[in-house]
Design an enzyme around this catalytic site. Structure first.
Site, PDB file in Angstrom:
ATOM      1  N   ASP A 564       0.859  -1.186   0.000  1.00 58.91           N
ATOM      2  CA  ASP A 564       0.000   0.000   0.000  1.00 58.91           C
ATOM      3  C   ASP A 564       0.894   1.234   0.000  1.00 58.91           C
ATOM      4  O   ASP A 564       1.440   1.627   1.032  1.00 58.91           O
ATOM      5  CB  ASP A 564      -0.920  -0.018   1.222  1.00 58.91           C
ATOM      6  CG  ASP A 564      -1.930   1.121   1.193  1.00 58.91           C
ATOM      7  OD1 ASP A 564      -1.941   1.868   0.196  1.00 58.91           O
ATOM      8  OD2 ASP A 564      -2.692   1.251   2.170  1.00 58.91           O
ATOM      9  N   ASP A 807      24.611 -35.259  22.125  1.00 60.79           N
ATOM     10  CA  ASP A 807      23.670 -34.548  23.005  1.00 60.79           C
ATOM     11  C   ASP A 807      22.461 -35.446  23.213  1.00 60.79           C
ATOM     12  O   ASP A 807      21.732 -35.753  22.256  1.00 60.79           O
ATOM     13  CB  ASP A 807      23.255 -33.218  22.378  1.00 60.79           C
ATOM     14  CG  ASP A 807      22.361 -32.406  23.308  1.00 60.79           C
ATOM     15  OD1 ASP A 807      22.151 -32.848  24.459  1.00 60.79           O
ATOM     16  OD2 ASP A 807      21.862 -31.349  22.883  1.00 60.79           O
ATOM     17  N   ASN A 851      16.840 -30.778  41.630  1.00 59.89           N
ATOM     18  CA  ASN A 851      17.778 -31.892  41.752  1.00 59.89           C
ATOM     19  C   ASN A 851      17.869 -32.736  40.487  1.00 59.89           C
ATOM     20  O   ASN A 851      18.585 -33.735  40.475  1.00 59.89           O
ATOM     21  CB  ASN A 851      17.387 -32.789  42.932  1.00 59.89           C
ATOM     22  CG  ASN A 851      17.507 -32.080  44.269  1.00 59.89           C
ATOM     23  OD1 ASN A 851      18.275 -31.140  44.402  1.00 59.89           O
ATOM     24  ND2 ASN A 851      16.737 -32.518  45.252  1.00 59.89           N
ATOM     25  N   PHE A 966      32.448 -14.641  30.483  1.00 56.00           N
ATOM     26  CA  PHE A 966      32.599 -16.035  30.089  1.00 56.00           C
ATOM     27  C   PHE A 966      33.874 -16.242  29.279  1.00 56.00           C
ATOM     28  O   PHE A 966      34.449 -17.336  29.274  1.00 56.00           O
ATOM     29  CB  PHE A 966      31.367 -16.473  29.290  1.00 56.00           C
ATOM     30  CG  PHE A 966      31.422 -17.882  28.809  1.00 56.00           C
ATOM     31  CD1 PHE A 966      31.070 -18.920  29.648  1.00 56.00           C
ATOM     32  CD2 PHE A 966      31.834 -18.175  27.519  1.00 56.00           C
ATOM     33  CE1 PHE A 966      31.127 -20.235  29.207  1.00 56.00           C
ATOM     34  CE2 PHE A 966      31.892 -19.476  27.064  1.00 56.00           C
ATOM     35  CZ  PHE A 966      31.529 -20.511  27.929  1.00 56.00           C
TER      36      PHE A 966
END
Length: 1733
Positions: A564, A807, A851, A966
Site C-alpha cells: 500500500d 547430546d 535436583n 565467560f
C-alpha cells in the site's frame, strides 16, 4: 486358644434384661452405661479389692456398699441403685450366676496382701479366678455342673466359664485328707484335655481344691509343674499384634492366659519375654511395681513391701501352700495392672483428629473407629455421658464433607444425641449418589461448561470481526476497489449481481460454479512474488489480501502484506511480540484511533541490514507494507499485464527475516559440512541409540527415583495461571505427545503447581514449562555433583584430537519416578476434546526440578562406568547430558563411538542425530571450539558480544559483563580492563557513562576479537604461572611447555582487596601470586606449579614483615605458597606487559627485603632514638575525660618545666585524636629545627613511624573498605613530619613516678593538657576560627532597664557604630535576646542546660543581656514542653489512717491469679488496717455482687460490721451496687486516688505477699491448684510479725502462733484446751496491753505534721494522662485548683480527686508579657506586641 474370657461384668451385660428385672424388684432403676462406668472405673478406686471386671464376692460388695452409703460429703447416693442391684445378684443369684458364687463366702480383708499364718484368708478377686478358700466341714452336696456324659471339660464354643470349687486351707486339707481320699470319685478323662494343654492327667472327681495350672496333682497326691508348650507360645506370638501396635488386645490375651493357665513366676517371665520386647517388658515391670499397695491400701514405695509383693528375682514361694499361692495370685494381679498402665498411650488429640470417614465407610463403622481412637489416645471414655458432646462434635467435623455439612445444618443441633446424629448420617449416606451417577453428573457439568464457553467464544469472535470490519472497511475501500479493477482490466466497478445471477456469464438461473460456459481445465500456476512465500494466507482464519501482495518472514512466521503506497507506516494485525510505550493516532474513513508501535529491537535482512518498527493495528483487515519499509528496502514496483511486481533494486525478489537479538549470533555461524557426515549408516546400525529412530528413552538399569521431602514440608497447591487460547493450542500437541508416551498420566494430588507456556524465540511454537519453585523449597537439598565447566576440559589431554560430541535428547525423561513421588509434580490441564479435566503428573524426572541435573548426572555416570573401564584408552567427558568422546586416532574414535552408541542404546538413552558431531577433528562443546588440542572461542559468541549496543542501564551493563566474563580466560588483564565498569553495576549508583567507561568497553571488545587459542591442560606436564601486578590488579598467564615454546592455557586476572592494594609493590606481588595460584588450582587439578614473577617473593613469604601482614594472612600465604610438593618458585624474570611472558633481555633484579625496609616509614631519617644535638626536646600529651556529664579534651606541648603550647579541644574529642593534634602542633612549631619529641601514646607513635604510611598507600581505608577514623588528623601529621630539619619521635611510658627527665616532662605535659581542657576558649592557632566582623543591625534599641543594667556591668558605648560593647562584643538588648532565644527554643525545644551548652559551644559574636534568666523563662512558659516533659517534683509521703480496734477499718482489693483453675481467676483480699489480719476468697468474677456477698456472709458474721472500707476506683467498688450497700449498712467507703497504688498500700502489699507465697508453694508441691494452697498462704500471712513485732494472730487472739510439730507422736497432749474463763482473761489482757498501745501509736502518726504539697487554691496545674497514645502529650490542662488536702487536690473540670504526685505547676506569663493591641495607620490593621519578661 481362641476362647473368649467371661467376667462378672460381661456376664451381667449378656443378661441385662434379668439385671433390670432384679433392679425393678428392688424398686430402683439402672442404666447400662453407668453400670459399666461404676464397675470398671469408680468402685476400683475405693481400695477395697473390687476388680475392674466385677465380682460376686459378698464381702467385697458389702465394703463397696458401706462406702456408697457413707453419710456426709464422702457418700455416693447416685450409686445406690447399682450396688443394691449387684448385692441382690450375689445374695439371690439367678441360674447364670450360681456357678460363679461360692456357697458361703467368708469375710475378706480389705487389703489383697495376706498376713502369714495358717488361718490366713486369700485375697479377694473376680469369681472367675479360682476361689482359694477353705472348705466347709459340713460340705454341702456337690452341684451338678457338667452332664454325666463324657463330654469335654471346657467347651471352647461357649462363652460360659468353667466352674470352680472352693479351695480349702492348708490345715483343713490336712485334717480332711483321709476323708477326701475315701469319698473322692475319679471321673473319666475329658477328650478336650489333650487339646488344652497336652498330656495332662484327669482331675480328681472329688477333690476339694481347684486345679491351678500349670500346677497339677500327681498320682501320689503331690502338686506337679507343667510348663507352657512351645506351640502355645508360638501361636500367641504370631497370631496377635505387638504390644506397641495394640496394647489392649495383647493385654486381654495375657489376662486370659493368667486366668485359664494359672502360670507360676517363671512362666510369667517366659510369657513376657516371648510376647514383649525388652523395653516393653521393662516398662511393664516398672508400672507393676508402682501398683503395689501397702497395709493402708495406698500405693507404697517401700522397697521391702514392693519386693515382697512383686519380686524381680525368683522368689521362694511354696506353691503347695496357701500362702505361696496367695503370693502368686497377687503377683498376677499386679502384673495385669502393669500391663494396663504401660499400655496407656499418652494423650494425643491430634491422633483423634486424624480419624476421618472414608469415602465408602458407613457412619456406624466410622463412629466405632472414632471411639476406639478416644480410648487409645485419650484418658476419656467415649461412652461416658459427659464426653458425649465432644464425641458428637468430632463425629460431625470429621465425617465426610457432604455428611458433615448437612449435619451442621440440622435444626436444634444441641438437643441431638450421638445416636440421633448417627441415624441422620446413615440417611445421608444411603441417599448418596453412586460413583457412576457422580461421574455422569461431573461429565454433564463439564460438557455444559465447555458448551457455554464455546458459545461465548464464538459470540465474542463474531462481535470482534463485525466491529473490526465495520470500523476499517471504509479505510481501505478505495485501495481494494482500485486493485480489483486493475485485475479485471477495467476502471469501472463491476455491476451488482442479483441473487440468482451468474457472475461469469451474467445469465440468471444458475451460479458461477454451475455455469456451463465456464472452462473446467486445470488452474494455471500463480505468479511468484517472493522467494520466501510459503502460502497465500496472511494469518490464521484470514483471507489473503488482494494483489499486489508480498510474503515476508516476521519472527520466523510468514506474513503476507498488502503493498500500500498510500500508507505512511507499515502495519501488523496480529501480536508481533513485545510492544513499546510509543503510540500514534491512525486517521481512517470512520474516524481516528490510537495504536501502539512494536519495539525497535528487530533486525531485518534484505538487501542490507535495517531496523524497523511496525504499527500494531489489530482492527486492520490485512497487514500493510507502507512507504516507510518500502523506502528502506529500496523496493521497485512494476506494473505488468499479470499485475504489480515488487522487487529489490537489483531486480531480485525481496526477503525479510525478523528475529530476536539473543539469537542474532546464529546468523553468523557458518554451516560447515562435517568431515564425516551423519549418514544413514550410523542411523541404521544403531537405531536404538537415536531419538529419531528409537523413540523416547528409558534407563533400564535405574530404579525409580524417590524424592524425599523436608521434615516440616506440607503440600502446596497453586492454581493454574490464566492462559491465552494461542498458548493453550501451542502446548496442546506437546501434552498429547507426552500422554501418548506415558510420561504424563492423570492423577489426583494435594500438590499442584502452575504450567507456564514459553514461546520459542523466532517461532510461534510454545513449549510447556512447569513452575516448580514452591516444590523445590519443600524437597530436601542434595549436594550438587554436576561438573564445573570451568575445569571440565582439564581432563582432556591435548594428545586426543579426534572428537565425538553427543547430546542426549529428553535426557531427564529417561529416569522414572516412584509412584509415591509422582504426586509432587502435578499440574492442572483441561482438554475437552480428549476428555481431560483435572490434574496430570510426570512419571519421569521433570525439567525445572532443582535436583534433576544432579540425579541424572549421577545415574548416567553409574551406567557408563563399565564403558570407561572397558575402554581405558578413550577419554569420555560428561556434563549432564552432553557427552564428549576423545581418541588419539580416527579409527579409535570410530570404534569408541560405535561402542558408546551401542552402550547408550542398550542402557535406554537416546542421542539427538541432528546435533551429533561424530569423529571430527573440530567440534563445538559447551560453547568452546575444540581443535588440535586447543580450545577457541566460537565466532558466533564473539559476534554476540560485538553486536551488543552500548549499555544504557546497570542491567544492560551486567548482561555485557556476564557475556564477556565467560571469555575472560582468553583476555589478558580482563579485571583491569573492566575496572571502570564494575562500579556502575551497583544498585543505587548513578549510571554515568563517561570516556573511561567507553574506553574500557571498546578495549574489551577489541581484546575479544584478538583472543588467542588456549591449549588444553595436560595433567601429565607441570604448569608455569607468570604473575605480574599493577596498581592493585593481579595479572597472570598459565602456560605449559610445548617443545621449546610455552603455550598459554589460561589468562588470569583479579583485583586485590583494599588491604593488599595498599601494600608496597613487593608485598602486592605476594598477594597477587596467592590469589592467582588459588584460581589456577581449578585448572591444574593439583599438578606441580612453577611460579615466575619479577620479584623474589620466596624470601618475603618465608620471612614476611610483621608490620604489614596480620598473623592470619601470613599463615594463609605460607600454607599455600610454601607447599614445595605442589608450588615452586622459579627465577626472577622480567615480563612483557602485553603478553605477560618473559622478555628476552634481563634486567638487574632488585632486593625486595631492602625495598620493603625503605618503605616502612614516611620519612627516611625518622628515628626513635634521641638526637644528641637537638634544638628542642619537647613532651606532648592529649587527654580526654568526663566532667559533669560532658567529655572535655585538651592537648599540650611542654618542656620539663614550662608549657610551650596548650589548648582546649571541642567537647567529645577522643584521647587518640588529642594525641595526634598535640604531636602535629609540636612538629609545626619546630619547623626547620632539630627536634626530639616524646609521647606516651602508642597510637600516635605507631601512626608516625609505621601505620601512617600504610594508611596512605591504602587510601586511608580499613580492611573492610571504610574510611579510617581521625583521617584529617593523620593527614596533617604525615604532612607535618617533613617540617623539622631532623626529627626523632620517642615513645615513653605514661604516668611515671621517677625523677628522670622523661618522667618530669611527661608529668608536665599531662598536667598542662588537663588544665587546657578546662579552659573555655581554644588557643591553638591551627584550630582557631578566623575572626570576622559580626553582622550588626542598623541600630539596637536599648530600654532604660537595659541601659541601667549595662552601666552596672561596666559596658562602654561605641559612638561610631551606635551600640554598647561589653567584653569586646556588641551587647544585644533584652528584647532582642528574648526574641532570638524564643525562636531558638521553638525550633529545638531544648532544656535550659542544653541551650546554654549550645550557645557556649557555638561562640556568639554578641553579648546577650540577661541570657540565663531569659532561657529559663522561655523554657518554663513553653506550652509544648509543659505538656510533654516529665515532672521532677517530689511529694512527701503521707500518713495512712488505721482503725482503733480490730474489724473497724478494712482495705479491700481484687487481684488476678493465673492460671485460673476451675474457673477461679480472681482473689478478693480484705486486710484489717489495725491488726494486719487478712481474709482472701477465690472468685470467678470481679463484680460488685461478689464483694457484697463476701462482706455480708464472711466479714460481718466474724468481725462485725466495718465502719470504714478503703479501696481503689475499680468498677466492682465504685459501682452503684457497692456504694448502695455501704450506705444502707452505714459504712464509710473511701475511694482512693486513681493510679496511686500507694494509697491502698497495705492491701496492695498483701496481694504481693500472697501471690509470692502461692508461687513458692506451687513450685515446691508440683501442683497448679492455687486454690488448694491458699490456706497455707493465709497461714503464713497471718503469722508473720508486723512493724511492731507482733503477728496479726497475736494482736487478734492474744496468743502465740499455733506452731506445733505435726509429726510429734505426743500431739494428743496439745489438744487439751484451757477453760473459757482463761480465754476471756487473755483477751482482756490483749485489749489492755496490745490494742491500746497500738491505737496510741497509730494516733501519734496522725498527729505528726505532714509536709503538704506546694499547690494552693487558684493555682494552675497540669494533670498527667495515665493512658497516652502515640504522639499524644503526657499532660493535659492547665486546670485551676479548687480544693486541697495534704496529699490530693480537686481541680475544675475533673470530678475525681487527684493525687498531688500526678500534677505539676503550670507557669503563667506575668502581666507585663501579655499581648498588647496597638492601632496602626491603616484602619483595617492592628498590631499585636508582647514584651520581654
Amino acid at each position: 486358644m481362641g476362647q473368649t474370657v467371661t467376667t462378672p461384668l460381661s456376664l451381667t451385660l449378656q443378661h441385662w434384661g434379668d439385671v433390670q428385672r432384679i433392679a425393678s424388684n428392688q424398686s430402683v432403676d439402672v442404666k447400662k452405661r453407668r453400670w459399666v462406668t461404676f464397675c470398671s472405673a469408680e468402685w476400683p478406686t475405693f481400695n477395697v479389692g473390687w476388680p475392674q471386671d466385677g465380682t460376686f464376692n459378698l464381702g467385697i460388695i458389702s465394703q463397696v456398699k458401706s462406702r456408697v452409703f457413707c453419710p456426709g460429703p464422702h457418700g455416693h447416693p447416685d450409686q445406690v441403685p447399682y450396688i443394691v442391684t449387684w448385692e441382690a445378684l450375689a445374695y439371690d443369684p439367678p441360674p447364670w450366676v450360681k456357678p460363679f458364687v461360692s456357697p458361703k463366702p467368708p469375710p475378706l480383708p480389705t487389703a489383697p496382701v495376706l498376713p502369714p499364718g495358717p488361718s490366713a484368708q486369700p485375697p479377694s478377686r473376680s469369681a472367675l479366678y479360682p476361689a482359694l478358700t477353705p472348705s466347709i466341714k459340713s460340705k454341702p452336696p456337690k452341684p451338678q455342673v457338667l452332664p454325666d456324659s463324657g463330654g469335654p471339660l471346657i467347651d471352647l464354643l461357649t462363652e460360659d466359664p468353667p466352674p470352680y470349687g472352693a479351695q480349702p486351707s492348708s490345715s483343713a486339707r490336712e485334717n480332711n485328707e483321709e476323708e477326701a481320699a475315701t469319698t473322692s470319685e475319679v471321673s473319666p478323662p475329658s477328650p478336650m484335655v489333650s487339646r488344652l494343654r497336652g498330656r495332662r492327667d484327669p482331675p480328681a472327681a472329688d477333690s476339694t481344691t481347684s486345679q491351678a495350672f500349670p500346677l497339677r496333682m500327681g498320682g501320689d497326691g503331690q502338686l506337679q509343674y507343667w510348663p507352657f508348650s512351645s506351640s502355645d507360645l508360638y501361636n500367641w506370638k504370631n497370631n496377635n499384634p505387638s504390644f506397641s501396635e495394640d496394647p489392649g488386645k495383647l493385654t486381654a490375651l495375657i489376662e486370659s492366659v493368667l486366668i485359664t493357665h494359672q502360670p507360676t513366676w517363671d512362666d510369667c517371665q517366659q510369657l513376657l519375654g516371648t510376647l514383649l520386647t525388652g523395653e516393653e517388658k521393662q516398662r511393664v515391670l516398672l508400672e507393676a511395681r508402682k501398683a503395689v499397695r501397702g497395709n493402708d491400701g495406698r500405693p507404697t514405695q517401700l522397697p521391702n513391701e514392693v519386693n515382697a509383693a512383686f519380686p524381680l528375682e525368683r522368689p521362694d514361694w511354696g506353691y503347695t501352700t496357701t500362702e505361696g499361692r496367695n503370693h502368686l495370685v497377687l503377683y498376677r494381679q499386679l502384673l495385669l495392672a502393669g500391663l494396663q498402665n504401660a499400655g496407656r498411650s499418652p494423650t494425643n488429640l491430634a491422633k483423634v483428629k486424624g480419624i476421618t470417614q472414608g469415602p465408602n465407610e458407613s457412619p456406624s463403622a466410622f463412629l466405632e473407629r472414632l471411639k476406639e481412637a478416644y480410648r487409645r489416645y485419650t484418658p476419656y471414655d467415649p461412652e461416658d455421658p459427659g464426653q458425649e458432646t465432644n464425641v458428637s462434635m468430632s463425629f460431625i467435623w470429621q465425617s465426610a464433607p457432604d455428611i458433615g455439612r448437612k449435619l451442621e445444618r440440622l435444626e436444634d443441633l444441641k438437643s441431638k444425641t450421638l445416636g440421633d446424629l448417627v441415624r441422620e448420617a446413615e440417611k445421608i449416606f444411603n441417599k448418596r449418589e453412586t460413583p457412576e451417577e457422580r461421574e455422569e453428573r461431573i461429565r454433564r457439568e463439564i460438557e455444559e461448561k465447555e458448551e457455554r464457553r464455546r458459545a461465548e467464544d464464538e459470540q465474542r469472535e463474531r462481535e470482534r470481526d463485525r466491529r473490526r470490519h465495520r470500523e476499517m472497511s471504509k479505510l481501505l475501500a478505495t485501495v481494494v476497489i482500485g486493485q480489483r479493477q486493475d485485475r479485471q482490466g477495467g476502471e469501472r466497478r463491476r455491476p451488482q449481481l442479483d441473487k440468482d445471477q451468474c457472475a461469469y456469464c451474467k445469465e440468471k438461473g444458475h451460479w458461477a460454479k454451475d455455469c456451463p460456459k465456464k472452462p473446467r481445465g486445470p488452474r494455471g500456476p500463480r505468479p511468484q512474488t517472493s522467494l520466501l512465500t510459503l502460502g497465500d494466507x496472511g494469518g490464521q482464519g484470514q483471507e489473503p489480501p488482494p494483489e499486489p501482495r508480498i510474503t515476508l518472514k516476521v519472527g520466523g512466521q510468514p506474513v503476507t502484506f498488502l503493498v500500500d503506497t498510500g500508507a505512511q507506516h507499515s502495519v501488523l494485525t496480529q501480536n508481533p511480540g513485545p510492544l513499546s510505550d510509543k503510540s500514534a493516532w491512525v486517521q481512517g474513513a470512520t474516524g481516528g484511533k490510537r495504536y501502539r508501535w512494536t519495539t525497535d529491537r528487530k533486525v531485518h535482512l534484505a538487501t542490507g541490514k535495517v531496523t524497523h518498527s511496525f504499527l500494531h493495528v489489530p482492527d486492520c483487515p490485512y497487514p500493510l507494507l507502507g512507504r516507510d519499509l518500502l523506502t528502506k528496502l529500496k523496493a521497485q514496483i512494476h506494473f505488468e499485464g499479470s499485475g504489480a511486481q515488487v522487487v529489490g533494486p537489483m531486480g531480485q525478489p525481496l526477503q525479510v527475516l525478523t528475529l530476536n537479538i539473543e539469537d542474532e549470533y546464529r546468523l553468523h555461524e557458518t554451516s560447515k559440512e562435517p568431515d564425516v557426515p551423519l549418514g544413514s549408516t550410523w542411523l541404521s546400525d544403531f537405531p536404538q541409540a537415536w531419538a529419531e529412530t528409537g523413540g523416547m528413552g528409558l534407563a533400564v538399569r535405574q530404579a525409580p527415583l524417590i524424592i524425599p521431602l523436608k521434615a516440616t514440608s506440607t503440600p502446596v497447591s497453586i492454581k493454574q495461571y490464566p492462559m491465552s487460547q494461542e498458548a493453550r493450542l501451542g502446548i496442546k500437541p506437546h501434552i498429547q505427545r507426552l500422554l501418548d508416551q506415558g510420561i504424563l498420566v492423570p492423577c489426583q494430588s494435594p500438590w499442584n503447581t502452575p504450567l507456564l507456556p514459553v514461546k520459542k524465540p523466532g517461532t510461534n511454537d510454545y513449549r510447556p514449562v512447569q513452575d516448580l519453585r514452591e516444590v523445590n523449597k519443600r524437597v530436601e537439598d542434595i549436594h550438587p555433583t554436576v561438573p564445573n565447566p570451568y575445569n571440565l576440559l582439564s581432563g582432556l589431554p591435548p594428545s586426543h584430537q579426534w572428537y565425538t560430541v553427543l547430546d542426549l535428547k529428553d535426557a531427564f525423561f529417561c529416569l522414572r519416578l516412584h509412584p509415591t513421588s509422582q504426586p509432587l509434580f502435578a499440574f492442572e490441564w483441561r482438554d475437552p476434546e480428549m476428555g481431560i479435566s483435572g490434574q496430570l503428573t510426570w512419571t519421569r524426572l521433570p525439567q525445572g526440578f532443582k535436583n534433576s541435573p544432579t540425579l541424572f548426572d549421577e545415574a548416567l555416570h553409574r551406567d557408563l562406568a563399565d564403558f570407561r573401564i572397558q575402554h581405558p584408552d578413550l577419554i569420555l567427558l560428561q556434563y549432564v547430558d552432553d557427552l564428549l568422546l576423545a581418541a588419539t586416532s580416527e579409527q579409535d574414535c570410530q570404534r569408541g563411538t560405535r561402542a558408546l552408541l551401542q552402550t547408550l542404546g542398550n542402557l535406554g538413552y537416546r542421542a539427538s542425530a541432528k546435533k551429533a558431531q561424530i569423529c571430527q577433528k573440530q567440534v563445538k562443546y559447551l560453547g568452546y571450539l575444540l581443535k588440535e588440542g586447543q580450545r577457541w572461542l566460537t565466532e558466533a559468541r564473539k559476534e554476540t558480544v560485538m553486536g551488543q549496543p552500548t549499555p544504557k542501564t546497570p542491567r544492560q551493563l551486567r548482561e555485557f559483563l556476564g557475556t564477556a566474563g565467560f571469555c575472560r580466560l582468553w583476555i589478558p588483564g580482563f579485571a583491569e580492563m573492566a575496572a571502570p565498569l564494575y562500579p556502575l553495576t551497583k544498585t543505587g549508583t548513578l549510571f554515568n557513562w563517561g570516556p573511561d567507561q567507553q574506553k574500557a568497553y571498546q578495549e574489551i571488545k577489541q581484546a575479544l576479537l584478538t583472543a588467542p587459542a588456549l591449549g588444553l591442560p595436560d595433567l601429565t606436564k607441570p604448569f608455569e604461572l607468570f604473575v605480574d601486578e599493577k596498581q592493585g590488579y593481579a595479572k597472570g598467564v598459565l602456560t605449559q611447555k610445548l617443545g621449546p615454546w610455552r603455550r598459554p592455557v589460561a589468562y588470569l586476572s583479579k583485583k586485590l582487596d583494599p588491604v593488599a592494594a595498599g601494600w608496597p609493590p613487593c608485598l602486592r606481588m605476594v598477594a597477587a601470586i596467592a590469589v592467582l595460584t588459588k584460581d589456577a588450582g581449578k585448572l591444574t587439578m593439583g599438578q606441580p606449579l612453577v611460579i615466575l614473577a619479577p620479584h623474589a617473593v620466596e624470601a618475603l613469604v618465608k620471612q614476611p614483615p610483621d608490620r604489614w601482614l596480620s598473623n592470619a594472612r601470613m599463615t594463609h600465604y605460607q600454607a599455600m605458597l610454601l607447599d614445595t610438593d605442589r608450588v615452586q618458585f622459579g627465577p626472577v624474570v622480567a615480563l612483557n606487559p602485553a603478553t605477560l611472558l618473559p622478555l628476552p633481555e634481563k634486567e638487574a633484579p632488585h632486593d625486595c627485603l631492602e625495598i620493603l625496609a625503605e618503605t616502612h616509614g614516611t620519612r627516611p631519617d625518622l628515628t626513635d632514638q634521641p638526637i644528641p644535638d637537638a634544638d628542642y626536646t619537647w613532651y606532648t600529651d592529649g587527654g580526654s575525660f568526663l566532667q559533669e556529664g560532658q567529655r572535655r579534651a585538651g592537648a599540650a606541648v611542654t618542656t620539663e618545666t614550662e608549657v610551650i603550647w596548650g589548648g582546649v579541644l571541642p567537647a567529645g574529642t577522643s584521647a587518640q585524636r588529642a594525641e595526634l593534634i598535640a604531636l602535629t602542633q609540636a612538629l609545626k612549631m619546630a619547623e626547620g629545627k632539630k627536634l626530639n619529641v616524646y609521647t606516651d601514646s602508642r597510637y600516635a607513635f605507631a601512626t608516625a613511624h609505621v601505620h601512617g604510611e600504610i594508611y596512605r598507600r591504602r587510601g586511608l581505608l580499613t580492611s573492610e573498605g571504610r574510611e579510617i577514623k581521625n583521617k584529617n588528623e593523620i593527614l596533617a601529621l604525615l604532612k607535618a613530619l617533613f617540617l623539622p630539619k631532623r626529627l626523632s619521635i620517642i615513645h615513653c611510658p605514661g604516668h611515671q613516678k621517677g625523677n628522670s627527665a622523661e618522667a618530669r616532662g611527661n608529668r608536665m605535659a599531662d598536667q598542662a593538657a588537663r588544665e587546657a581542657a578546662m579552659k573555655a576558649v581554644l588557643e591553638t592557632s591551627t584550630l582557631l576560627i578566623e575572626d570576622s566582623t559580626p553582622y550588626t543591625p542598623p541600630h539596637f534599641h536599648y530600654t532604660e532597664t537595659d541601659l541601667k543594667r549595662l552601666r552596672e556591668l561596666g559596658a562602654t558605648y561605641n559612638q561610631t557604630k551606635g551600640y554598647w560593647v561589653l567584653q569586646g562584643k556588641p551587647v544585644m538588648p533584652d528584647q532582642s535576646v528574648f526574641e532570638l532565644l524564643d525562636s531558638l527554643h521553638r525550633l529545638t525545644h531544648l532544656s535550659p542546660q542544653k541551650m546554654k551548652a549550645l550557645l557556649d559551644r557555638e561562640e556568639s559574636p554578641y553579648y546577650m543581656l540577661n541570657r540565663d534568666r531569659t532561657i529559663q523563662y522561655v523554657t518554663e512558659t513553653c506550652t509544648a514542653c509543659a505538656q510533654v516533659n516529665a515532672s521532677k517534683a517530689k511529694i512527701g509521703a503521707g500518713v495512712r489512717v488505721r482503725g482503733h480496734r480490730p474489724g473497724t477499718h478494712w482495705e479491700v482489693d481484687f487481684t488476678e491469679v493465673k492460671p485460673g483453675l476451675y474457673g477461679y481467676k480472681y482473689l478478693l483480699v480484705f486486710v484489717d488496717t489495725f491488726s494486719g489480719w487478712v481474709e482472701a476468697f477465690p472468685t470467678k468474677r470481679e463484680t460488685a455482687k461478689v464483694v457484697s456477698k463476701k462482706l455480708l456472709e464472711d466479714i460481718f458474721p466474724r468481725f462485725g460490721m466495718p465502719q470504714v472500707l478503703g479501696s481503689d476506683n475499680g468498677p466492682a467498688f465504685a459501682s452503684q451496687v457497692s456504694q448502695s450497700v455501704a450506705d444502707l449498712l452505714g459504712i464509710d467507703w473511701k475511694l482512693h486516688c486513681a493510679y496511686r497504688p500507694q494509697s491502698s498500700g497495705q492491701v496492695e502489699r498483701m496481694n504481693r505477699t500472697i501471690k509470692e507465697t502461692l508461687t513458692k508453694l506451687t513450685l515446691a508441691s508440683g501442683t497448679r491448684d492455687w486454690v488448694l494452697l491458699l490456706p497455707l498462704a493465709l497461714y503464713r500471712a497471718r503469722n508473720t510479725p508486723g512493724p511492731h513485732g507482733l503477728t496479726p494472730y497475736e494482736i487478734l487472739y492474744g496468743a502465740p502462733p499455733p506452731l506445733v510439730n505435726f509429726h510429734d507422736p505426743e500431739m494428743s497432749k496439745l489438744t487439751n484446751s484451757p477453760s473459757l474463763q482463761a480465754h476471756l482473761q487473755a483477751l482482756q489482757a490483749v485489749q489492755q496491753e496490745v490494742w491500746k498501745p497500738l491505737a496510741a501509736a497509730y494516733q501519734d502518726q496522725l498527729d505528726q505534721p505532714v509536709i503538704p504539697h506546694p499547690f494552693r487554691v487558684g493555682d494552675a496545674v497540669w494533670v498527667r494522662r495515665h493512658q497516652t497514645k502515640n504522639l499524644e502529650p503526657r499532660w493535659k490542662g492547665p486546670y485551676t485548683v479548687l480544693l486541697t488536702t495534704p496529699t490530693a487536690l480537686k481541680v475544675d473540670g475533673i470530678s475525681a480527686w487527684i493525687h498531688a504526685a500526678h500534677v505539676k505547676a503550670a507557669t503563667t506569663p506575668p502581666a507585663g508579657t501579655a499581648w498588647k493591641v496597638q492601632r496602626s495607620q491603616n484602619p483595617l490593621k492592628i498590631r499585636l506586641t508582647r514584651g520581654a519578661p
